[in-house]
Design a protein around this motif. Structure first.
Motif, PDB file in Angstrom:
ATOM      1  N   ASP A  51     -71.046 -19.352  76.167  1.00  0.00           N
ATOM      2  CA  ASP A  51     -70.462 -21.214  77.742  1.00  0.00           C
ATOM      3  C   ASP A  51     -70.399 -22.783  76.782  1.00  0.00           C
ATOM      4  N   ARG A  55     -67.646 -25.061  77.797  1.00  0.00           N
ATOM      5  CA  ARG A  55     -67.709 -25.709  77.640  1.00  0.00           C
ATOM      6  C   ARG A  55     -66.662 -27.756  76.864  1.00  0.00           C
ATOM      7  N   ARG A 116     -67.366 -18.324  87.334  1.00  0.00           N
ATOM      8  CA  ARG A 116     -68.770 -17.947  86.937  1.00  0.00           C
ATOM      9  C   ARG A 116     -69.367 -19.132  87.433  1.00  0.00           C
ATOM     10  N   GLU A 118     -71.547 -20.799  86.577  1.00  0.00           N
ATOM     11  CA  GLU A 118     -72.741 -21.981  85.934  1.00  0.00           C
ATOM     12  C   GLU A 118     -71.308 -22.328  85.342  1.00  0.00           C
ATOM     13  N   ASP A 121     -69.609 -25.594  87.855  1.00  0.00           N
ATOM     14  CA  ASP A 121     -71.026 -27.069  88.126  1.00  0.00           C
ATOM     15  C   ASP A 121     -70.077 -28.339  86.637  1.00  0.00           C
ATOM     16  N   SER A 122     -70.354 -27.093  85.771  1.00  0.00           N
ATOM     17  CA  SER A 122     -69.382 -27.869  84.482  1.00  0.00           C
ATOM     18  C   SER A 122     -68.492 -28.308  84.235  1.00  0.00           C
TER      19      SER A 122
END
Length: 196
Positions: A51, A55, A116, A118, A121-122
């Protein structure tokens, strides 16, 4: 975590290549190491996990696809009218075609975000920030149209870019007398951006 910034940047760029070519499922530390030409295990020393790598790829791709400040500065010397918006959209299209890998990686990030939460949101935050920046830029530059114009232009150009980086032949010959993609950029801007 290792802190060599040049090595980290090279690993992130290698991650962009792997993501664009293999998709999110093919994005492993081992694949990134191989793409970067570094010893196995190197990427795992630079990223807290997959992750974290995703990012950082997101941030890197947005930086790679950003306008060249010199080109933007030159373009912004022109009158603030529909012609300038057209020139800006041509620049956007040229950057997308020039860094096809970057756009494919962005599309893969979108797909991975659907699976995913998680990451959703990013990624939603980073894409929204880009859109809000575009709206602010448009307003501050005094370009024709308002925030709604920018959103519709964003959606139309996103569709054109999607076709050009994934299946460029889809639009060939569909609209007679319209060159792809340049003629379509002209039509999009003419349809969306007010003359003043």
């Amino acid at each position: 975590m290792a802190s060599n910034p040049e090595r980290r940047a090279a690993l992130v760029d290698a991650g962009v290549e792997v993501l664009a070519r293999e998709g999110a499922r093919g994005l492993t530390f081992r694949a990134v190491d191989a793409e970067a030409g570094v010893p196995v295990g190197t990427a795992s020393n630079y990223f807290a996990g997959r992750d974290d790598l995703l990012r950082q790829i997101d941030a890197r791709v947005h930086a790679r696809l950003a306008p060249d400040p010199r080109v933007l500065g030159e373009l912004m010397r022109a009158p603030k009218d529909r012609t300038l918006v057209t020139a800006l959209m041509h620049d956007l299209m040229a950057r997308a075609v020039r860094d096809r890998t970057g756009w494919l990686a962005l599309l893969e990030l979108r797909l991975e975000a659907t699976r995913r939460p998680e990451l959703r949101d990013s990624y939603t935050k980073s894409v929204r920030e880009q859109l809000l920046y575009g709206m602010e830029f448009h307003r501050e530059a005094g370009l024709p149209g308002g925030d709604e114009t920018v959103v519709v232009l964003y959606l139309a150009m996103l569709g054109l870019i999607l076709e050009q980086v994934t299946l460029p032949g889809v639009l060939d010959g569909v609209l007679s007398g319209t060159e792809v993609p340049d003629g379509l950029v002209e039509r999009i801007v003419a349809a969306v951006v007010p003359a003043r």
